[in-house]
Motif scaffolding. Structure first.
Motif, PDB file in Angstrom:
ATOM      1  N   THR A   1     -15.378  25.240-132.264  1.00  0.00           N
ATOM      2  CA  THR A   1     -16.563  24.606-131.677  1.00  0.00           C
ATOM      3  C   THR A   1     -17.149  23.561-132.627  1.00  0.00           C
ATOM      4  O   THR A   1     -17.530  22.457-132.216  1.00  0.00           O
ATOM      5  N   LEU A   2     -17.170  23.919-133.899  1.00  0.00           N
ATOM      6  CA  LEU A   2     -17.693  22.984-134.913  1.00  0.00           C
ATOM      7  C   LEU A   2     -16.858  21.710-134.961  1.00  0.00           C
ATOM      8  O   LEU A   2     -17.382  20.600-135.078  1.00  0.00           O
ATOM      9  N   GLN A   3     -15.540  21.909-134.817  1.00  0.00           N
ATOM     10  CA  GLN A   3     -14.637  20.754-134.845  1.00  0.00           C
ATOM     11  C   GLN A   3     -14.898  19.832-133.654  1.00  0.00           C
ATOM     12  O   GLN A   3     -14.935  18.603-133.794  1.00  0.00           O
ATOM     13  N   TRP A   4     -15.093  20.426-132.446  1.00  0.00           N
ATOM     14  CA  TRP A   4     -15.384  19.610-131.261  1.00  0.00           C
ATOM     15  C   TRP A   4     -16.736  18.893-131.391  1.00  0.00           C
ATOM     16  O   TRP A   4     -16.890  17.747-130.955  1.00  0.00           O
ATOM     17  N   GLU A   5     -17.720  19.591-131.997  1.00  0.00           N
ATOM     18  CA  GLU A   5     -19.027  18.957-132.200  1.00  0.00           C
ATOM     19  C   GLU A   5     -18.909  17.741-133.118  1.00  0.00           C
ATOM     20  O   GLU A   5     -19.516  16.681-132.889  1.00  0.00           O
ATOM     21  N   THR A   6     -18.097  17.891-134.147  1.00  0.00           N
ATOM     22  CA  THR A   6     -17.872  16.780-135.081  1.00  0.00           C
ATOM     23  C   THR A   6     -17.208  15.604-134.381  1.00  0.00           C
ATOM     24  O   THR A   6     -17.604  14.439-134.560  1.00  0.00           O
ATOM     25  N   LEU A   7     -16.177  15.919-133.575  1.00  0.00           N
ATOM     26  CA  LEU A   7     -15.475  14.868-132.827  1.00  0.00           C
ATOM     27  C   LEU A   7     -16.402  14.180-131.840  1.00  0.00           C
ATOM     28  O   LEU A   7     -16.350  12.951-131.660  1.00  0.00           O
ATOM     29  N   SER A   8     -17.258  14.958-131.185  1.00  0.00           N
ATOM     30  CA  SER A   8     -18.196  14.374-130.221  1.00  0.00           C
ATOM     31  C   SER A   8     -19.125  13.381-130.912  1.00  0.00           C
ATOM     32  O   SER A   8     -19.407  12.290-130.400  1.00  0.00           O
ATOM     33  N   LYS A   9     -19.636  13.724-132.099  1.00  0.00           N
ATOM     34  CA  LYS A   9     -20.504  12.834-132.857  1.00  0.00           C
ATOM     35  C   LYS A   9     -19.765  11.557-133.238  1.00  0.00           C
ATOM     36  O   LYS A   9     -20.317  10.446-133.159  1.00  0.00           O
ATOM     37  N   GLN A  10     -18.515  11.718-133.684  1.00  0.00           N
ATOM     38  CA  GLN A  10     -17.708  10.551-134.073  1.00  0.00           C
ATOM     39  C   GLN A  10     -17.514   9.608-132.890  1.00  0.00           C
ATOM     40  O   GLN A  10     -17.574   8.381-133.035  1.00  0.00           O
ATOM     41  N   PHE A  11     -17.269  10.196-131.690  1.00  0.00           N
ATOM     42  CA  PHE A  11     -17.032   9.351-130.522  1.00  0.00           C
ATOM     43  C   PHE A  11     -18.326   8.669-130.078  1.00  0.00           C
ATOM     44  O   PHE A  11     -18.303   7.523-129.615  1.00  0.00           O
ATOM     45  N   VAL A  12     -19.451   9.360-130.231  1.00  0.00           N
ATOM     46  CA  VAL A  12     -20.749   8.736-129.908  1.00  0.00           C
ATOM     47  C   VAL A  12     -20.990   7.545-130.824  1.00  0.00           C
ATOM     48  O   VAL A  12     -21.456   6.478-130.384  1.00  0.00           O
ATOM     49  N   GLU A  13     -20.674   7.711-132.073  1.00  0.00           N
ATOM     50  CA  GLU A  13     -20.803   6.600-133.015  1.00  0.00           C
ATOM     51  C   GLU A  13     -19.919   5.429-132.596  1.00  0.00           C
ATOM     52  O   GLU A  13     -20.326   4.256-132.680  1.00  0.00           O
ATOM     53  N   TYR A  14     -18.694   5.765-132.154  1.00  0.00           N
ATOM     54  CA  TYR A  14     -17.770   4.721-131.688  1.00  0.00           C
ATOM     55  C   TYR A  14     -18.372   3.983-130.491  1.00  0.00           C
ATOM     56  O   TYR A  14     -18.327   2.743-130.406  1.00  0.00           O
ATOM     57  N   GLU A  15     -18.930   4.743-129.557  1.00  0.00           N
ATOM     58  CA  GLU A  15     -19.539   4.123-128.384  1.00  0.00           C
ATOM     59  C   GLU A  15     -20.694   3.165-128.768  1.00  0.00           C
ATOM     60  O   GLU A  15     -20.871   2.103-128.153  1.00  0.00           O
ATOM     61  N   GLN A  16     -21.421   3.579-129.763  1.00  0.00           N
ATOM     62  CA  GLN A  16     -22.586   2.789-130.167  1.00  0.00           C
ATOM     63  C   GLN A  16     -22.199   1.467-130.833  1.00  0.00           C
ATOM     64  O   GLN A  16     -22.853   0.436-130.633  1.00  0.00           O
ATOM     65  N   VAL A  17     -21.122   1.482-131.612  1.00  0.00           N
ATOM     66  CA  VAL A  17     -20.738   0.272-132.353  1.00  0.00           C
ATOM     67  C   VAL A  17     -19.710  -0.568-131.613  1.00  0.00           C
ATOM     68  O   VAL A  17     -19.507  -1.740-131.951  1.00  0.00           O
ATOM     69  N   ALA A  18     -19.030   0.012-130.634  1.00  0.00           N
ATOM     70  CA  ALA A  18     -17.946  -0.695-129.942  1.00  0.00           C
ATOM     71  C   ALA A  18     -18.371  -2.036-129.363  1.00  0.00           C
ATOM     72  O   ALA A  18     -17.636  -3.031-129.476  1.00  0.00           O
ATOM     73  N   PRO A  19     -19.547  -2.110-128.712  1.00  0.00           N
ATOM     74  CA  PRO A  19     -19.932  -3.418-128.135  1.00  0.00           C
ATOM     75  C   PRO A  19     -20.067  -4.524-129.166  1.00  0.00           C
ATOM     76  O   PRO A  19     -20.007  -5.714-128.811  1.00  0.00           O
ATOM     77  N   PHE A  20     -20.270  -4.186-130.417  1.00  0.00           N
ATOM     78  CA  PHE A  20     -20.491  -5.196-131.453  1.00  0.00           C
ATOM     79  C   PHE A  20     -19.214  -5.504-132.243  1.00  0.00           C
ATOM     80  O   PHE A  20     -19.249  -6.293-133.176  1.00  0.00           O
ATOM     81  N   LEU A  21     -18.094  -4.821-131.876  1.00  0.00           N
ATOM     82  CA  LEU A  21     -16.822  -5.006-132.590  1.00  0.00           C
ATOM     83  C   LEU A  21     -15.915  -5.941-131.814  1.00  0.00           C
ATOM     84  O   LEU A  21     -15.969  -6.007-130.576  1.00  0.00           O
ATOM     85  N   ILE A  22     -15.105  -6.677-132.571  1.00  0.00           N
ATOM     86  CA  ILE A  22     -14.088  -7.494-131.903  1.00  0.00           C
ATOM     87  C   ILE A  22     -13.030  -6.549-131.310  1.00  0.00           C
ATOM     88  O   ILE A  22     -12.877  -5.406-131.762  1.00  0.00           O
ATOM     89  N   PRO A  23     -12.250  -6.929-130.270  1.00  0.00           N
ATOM     90  CA  PRO A  23     -11.275  -6.046-129.613  1.00  0.00           C
ATOM     91  C   PRO A  23     -10.300  -5.389-130.586  1.00  0.00           C
ATOM     92  O   PRO A  23      -9.953  -4.217-130.414  1.00  0.00           O
ATOM     93  N   GLU A  24      -9.857  -6.120-131.594  1.00  0.00           N
ATOM     94  CA  GLU A  24      -8.901  -5.527-132.523  1.00  0.00           C
ATOM     95  C   GLU A  24      -9.520  -4.346-133.269  1.00  0.00           C
ATOM     96  O   GLU A  24      -8.871  -3.305-133.478  1.00  0.00           O
ATOM     97  N   ASP A  25     -10.797  -4.504-133.682  1.00  0.00           N
ATOM     98  CA  ASP A  25     -11.456  -3.405-134.402  1.00  0.00           C
ATOM     99  C   ASP A  25     -11.746  -2.217-133.475  1.00  0.00           C
ATOM    100  O   ASP A  25     -11.648  -1.051-133.869  1.00  0.00           O
ATOM    101  N   GLN A  26     -12.106  -2.516-132.217  1.00  0.00           N
ATOM    102  CA  GLN A  26     -12.308  -1.430-131.243  1.00  0.00           C
ATOM    103  C   GLN A  26     -11.029  -0.592-131.086  1.00  0.00           C
ATOM    104  O   GLN A  26     -11.057   0.631-131.111  1.00  0.00           O
ATOM    105  N   GLN A  27      -9.916  -1.328-130.949  1.00  0.00           N
ATOM    106  CA  GLN A  27      -8.628  -0.646-130.759  1.00  0.00           C
ATOM    107  C   GLN A  27      -8.285   0.184-131.988  1.00  0.00           C
ATOM    108  O   GLN A  27      -7.820   1.321-131.869  1.00  0.00           O
ATOM    109  N   ARG A  28      -8.549  -0.394-133.196  1.00  0.00           N
ATOM    110  CA  ARG A  28      -8.226   0.336-134.436  1.00  0.00           C
ATOM    111  C   ARG A  28      -9.054   1.607-134.536  1.00  0.00           C
ATOM    112  O   ARG A  28      -8.531   2.671-134.870  1.00  0.00           O
TER     113      ARG A  28
END
Length: 898
Positions: A1-28
């Motif tokens: 459960t802790l591992q999934w919580e960590t992954l969820s936070k990481q993906f939320v961070e990705y969602e937050q910064v994705a609009p400001f990243l160029i496509p190559e960085d989003q993909q990376r």
């Protein structure tokens, strides 16, 4: 459960910064996240606790779609195929495509909302383009031999599974319509089957079948607009001339799936199929399947036949037919009340394909599957039989050609005909006329046999068929054929002539006899027809062959209904003319006789036809048969069979005497009880030397019931001759009481496991040494012959028995002195004393003594047991004197005592 919580936070961070990243960085960033996601998946055994899974599925699917399009853009087919393979297969650190594919594969197995996000990413059209390339462009390195590496197989499995999950949803099919690859792939399967990638044939077929089951109105309009079915049919016509039959079936089945599955939504594709000679294509393909090895192409051949069968119900309007019901019909048949289930035939064209194949092919599998399809259509709705038979007449027409088909197909066809009567309760008169003509022509004996067995089953269902087959001339035809065969049998007279029937033809004769037996059963009119045809002398000829005997006896027993005298004359004559060794013939005749003697009206005919003398002659013919050890030709016959014949002979006599004072008086007046005693005494088990009996002192004295139980039902050793004597005495005792012929009163005593009597061993040995003498296994005595005395605990002497046939007591008295053999003096005397005591119990009551006195038992005792009666030192003197004194008290006339 802790591992999934960590992954969820990481993906939320990705969602937050994705609009400001160029496509190559989003993909990376996304590609860096996916390995962590897959690792968590593996550790949690597939249980996901990830709130943003739909968004993740959408992002990953879009990226995979983008990568596929980038690798395909502007490249020739072979180069594009190679690029796809490199993208999707695992290639170390550069395996981004494989990582995306595996992620989508796992996400596609979660829930429906996640699947909708994957579908909305444009992936369905992209993967369809991939499938088209993989199917149509085989790579040279695989040599197209169907062999793939482990990585190739894993990639293929994931791709196919994703497509199956997407395309089973109508939304997934709708997404395909934006591109042109669906109709291209369908057409490719119909035109490039021999040039495509071998390893992708089955997966492609599986994916297209999934799409077919999820068709929508839009997808059908799309396929119709591009003439997809029309082009596929035209291409398959070309393939049908060049490809192996099993391959053409596989390709055609894919196209036919779209036609069949689309019909509940729209009839457009079916109409396009029909307007472009689709049924002629299927007929051509299916006829090419003749001679296929078993299981070769079977799944696809069967699939086409199944779909053709289903298409018979695909029509806009109900068929309206009005047939002429020919009477008579079975009482419970009412066509007007036949209810339709809705699964009725509305389209005759696909059925015509099935009908044409059966008429033009002699292939066992093809013809068998078509008959099975017809049975299925009938099972859907009983109205379908009438709809088809009153329009296309398939069964009627098949009857004309069925003799050309393989034997298993003939059997299956006549079972189908039989089901019309047994399941539909309908009498198909026109079909039955053709079946009867088939029997008359007898072109193929096996076919004739199968047809006659079909009619036999119908006849046994209802008495109506006795009238139908008489009026149609079938009874007369069978009688004429049997007359011809009887003449051949009579001419052969036991020799093997070339004209004698064997195998199928002999079995045909047997079924003809069974059919005549069924037609005459409970039908006096048919029996009269048989008699008027002068068939009785010919029918009785079949008695000699065990294969024909049962049916022949049934016919003769039915003859007794109109003439007991003729029946008795035949049976008694056959019994008297049979040889000593034809034991089974005699047994079968006696059992038939017993069935007829159940009717008191038959007793007079039995007497006037010399029935009593005839049965007693059977006993006299067995002189010496029960000697121990056996001698002469009797060694080839087990003694159990001899005793069985004695049992049924005495049963027949008892049955003829039962409640018949005329027959009883005739039997007594003509001295036939004395004749019976003489014949039984000469069987070989009774002592006939006439030597003087030496008195011995008895250490123990058993009652007759205890003696019988010990001798017959236990393991106590007794001489074979004595056991046989006791069997015969037990038969006589039942005859005294008038119950010997009533088998239902008698019970069988089960032998202990593992025991085998000496008689059984003798019989087995004799059968090995004389196989010709035995046409069937030697059996033990019939069940009705066992435990004639009831429970051993019940004292026989304590019963007050009614004497029905006193003459049988006289027979027992006449046999009394013969129950003796040198070397067994003590055992002989013991059974003699037990028998005398038993006779004394029989005359306990005043009524029984009077009956016995009138039957002449006094004089029988004096004449038969004179040595014992007149010698006061003889061990039997005292018990016999007691019997005499009891009887003498009832003798009212002095001359009887004198």
């Amino acid at each position: 459960t802790l591992q999934w919580e960590t992954l969820s936070k990481q993906f939320v961070e990705y969602e937050q910064v994705a609009p400001f990243l160029i496509p190559e960085d989003q993909q990376r960033r996304l590609l860096e996240f996916l390995p962590l996601f897959l690792k968590a998946w593996e550790k949690s055994a597939g249980v996901i606790v990830f709130p943003n899974i739909q968004l993740l599925a959408s992002e990953v699917s879009k990226l995979l779609t983008k990568e596929i399009k980038r690798n395909l853009n502007g490249k020739p087919a072979e180069e594009a195929r190679l690029a796809l393979e490199q993208l999707l297969q695992q290639k170390g650190e550069a395996g981004d495509g494989h990582l995306l594919l595996k992620s989508v594969y796992l996400l596609s197995q979660t829930d429906l909302r996640t699947m909708w996000n994957i579908i909305g990413s444009g992936l369905p059209a992209a993967l369809m383009q991939c499938l088209y390339l993989f199917f149509t462009v085989p790579l040279k390195k695989t040599s197209d031999d169907g062999e793939t590496s482990e990585d190739d197989a894993q990639t293929q499995e994931m791709l196919v599974k994703i497509m199956l999950n997407m395309y089973k949803e109508e939304q997934g099919v709708e997404e395909l319509l934006a591109a042109d690859k669906l109709q291209s792939l369908i057409i490719a399967t119909a035109s490039l089957w021999d040039q495509c990638s071998h390893s992708w044939k089955v997966p492609t077929g599986s994916v297209l079948r999934t799409i077919s089951r999820a068709q929508t109105k839009n997808s059908i309009v799309y396929l119709q607009a591009v003439d997809c079915i029309k082009i596929a049919v035209q291409n398959l016509f070309t393939l049908a001339d060049t490809l192996p039959a099993c391959d053409v079936c596989e390709a055609a089945s894919i196209m036919l799936c779209f036609v069949k599955d689309s019909y509940p939504v729209s009839s457009a594709l079916l109409t396009e199929f029909e307007n472009n000679d689709g049924y002629q294509l299927l007929l051509k393909i299916l006829l090419r399947c003749e001679g296929l090895q078993q299981n070769e192409g079977d799944p696809y051949l069967d699939e086409i036949l199944d779909m053709l069968t289903c298409l018979t119900t695909c029509g806009k309007t109900e068929l309206k037919v009005s047939g002429n019901i020919v009477h008579p019909q079975l009482p419970h048949f009412d066509f007007e009340r036949t209810q339709s289930s809705g699964m009725t035939v509305k389209n005759l064209q696909p059925f015509q394909v099935l009908q044409s194949i059966f008429q033009r092919s002699n292939d066992q599998h093809l013809c068998g599957r078509i008959l099975a399809a017809i049975g299925t259509i009938w099972a859907w709705d009983r109205v379908n039989f009438f709809l088809l038979e009153w329009t296309l007449q398939p069964i009627n027409q098949f009857t004309d050609i069925i003799h050309f088909k393989p034997h298993p197909v003939q059997v299956q066809f006549f079972r189908l005909v039989e089901s019309i009567v047994l399941d539909l309760s309908y009498v198909p008169h026109e079909i039955l006329k053709k079946v009867q003509y088939l029997i008359k022509e007898n072109i193929v004996p096996f076919c004739t046999l199968t047809a006659l067995q079909c009619l036999l089953s119908m006849t046994q269902k209802d008495l109506l068929f006795s009238d139908i087959f008489r009026d149609s001339g079938l009874l007369g035809l069978l009688l004429a054929l049997l007359r011809k065969e009887a003449k051949i049998l009579r001419k052969s007279a036991g020799t093997h002539l070339p004209g004698l029937k064997e195998g199928t033809e002999k079995e045909l004769n047997a079924v003809m006899l069974k059919m005549v037996a069924a037609l005459t059963a409970s039908s006096v009119r048919n029996t009269v027809v048989l008699k008027d045809y002068g068939m009785v002398p010919y029918i009785k000829i079949f008695l000699d062959d065990e294969c024909y005997r049962s049916a022949t006896l049934s016919i003769l027993e039915q003859l007794s209904v109109i003439s007991y005298e003729e029946y008795m004359s035949i049976i008694i004559g056959a019994l008297c003319s049979s040889t000593q060794w034809e034991l089974h013939l005699k047994l079968d005749l006696l059992k038939s006789l017993l069935r007829i003697l159940e009717s008191p009206k038959s007793h007079s005919a039995f007497r006037t036809c010399s029935g009593f003398n005839g049965l007693l002659s059977l006993l006299s013919d067995m002189e010496g048969a029960l000697q121990d050890p056996p001698s002469g030709q009797w060694t080839a016959v087990g003694q159990n069979s001899i005793l069985e014949l004695v049992f049924y002979t005495l049963q027949g006599i008892t049955a003829a005497l039962h409640l018949d004072p005329v027959n009883s008086n005739f039997f007594q007046r003509n001295g036939l009880f004395e004749k019976m005693a003489e014949d039984l005494g000469s069987l070989g088990c009774f002592w006939t030397q006439g030597e003087r009996q030496i008195p011995v002192s008895l250490e123990k004295k058993r009652t007759f019931a205890e003696f019988l139980d010990a001798a017959l039902c236990s393991s106590e050793p007794f001489p074979v001759w004595l056991k046989n004597c006791i069997w015969i005495l037990s038969f006589l005792d039942r005859m005294v009481k008038g119950t010997l012929h009533q088998e239902s009163y008698l019970k069988e005593r089960k032998p202990e496991m593992g025991e085998e009597s000496k008689d059984d061993q003798e019989a087995s040995q004799a059968q090995e040494e004389h196989p010709v003498a035995f046409k069937r296994p030697i059996n033990k005595l019939p069940a009705s012959a066992y435990t004639l005395w009831g429970n051993p605990e019940e004292k026989l002497e304590m019963r007050d028995c009614t004497i029905v046939h006193p003459g049988a007591v006289c027979v027992m008295v006449r046999l009394l002195p013969k129950l003796y053999k040198e070397g067994h003096a003590q055992l002989s005397q013991e059974i003699q004393c037990a028998l005398v005591d038993h006779i004394q119990c029989l005359v306990k009551s005043e009524k029984s003594r009077q009956v016995m006195c009138e039957s002449g038992l006094l004089s029988t005792i004096i004449t038969s047991c004179q040595d014992a009666f007149c010698n006061d030192s003889h061990p039997l003197h005292l018990p016999l004197t007691r019997v005499f004194e009891k009887l003498a008290s009832q003798a009212v006339e002095p001359h009887v005592l004198r």
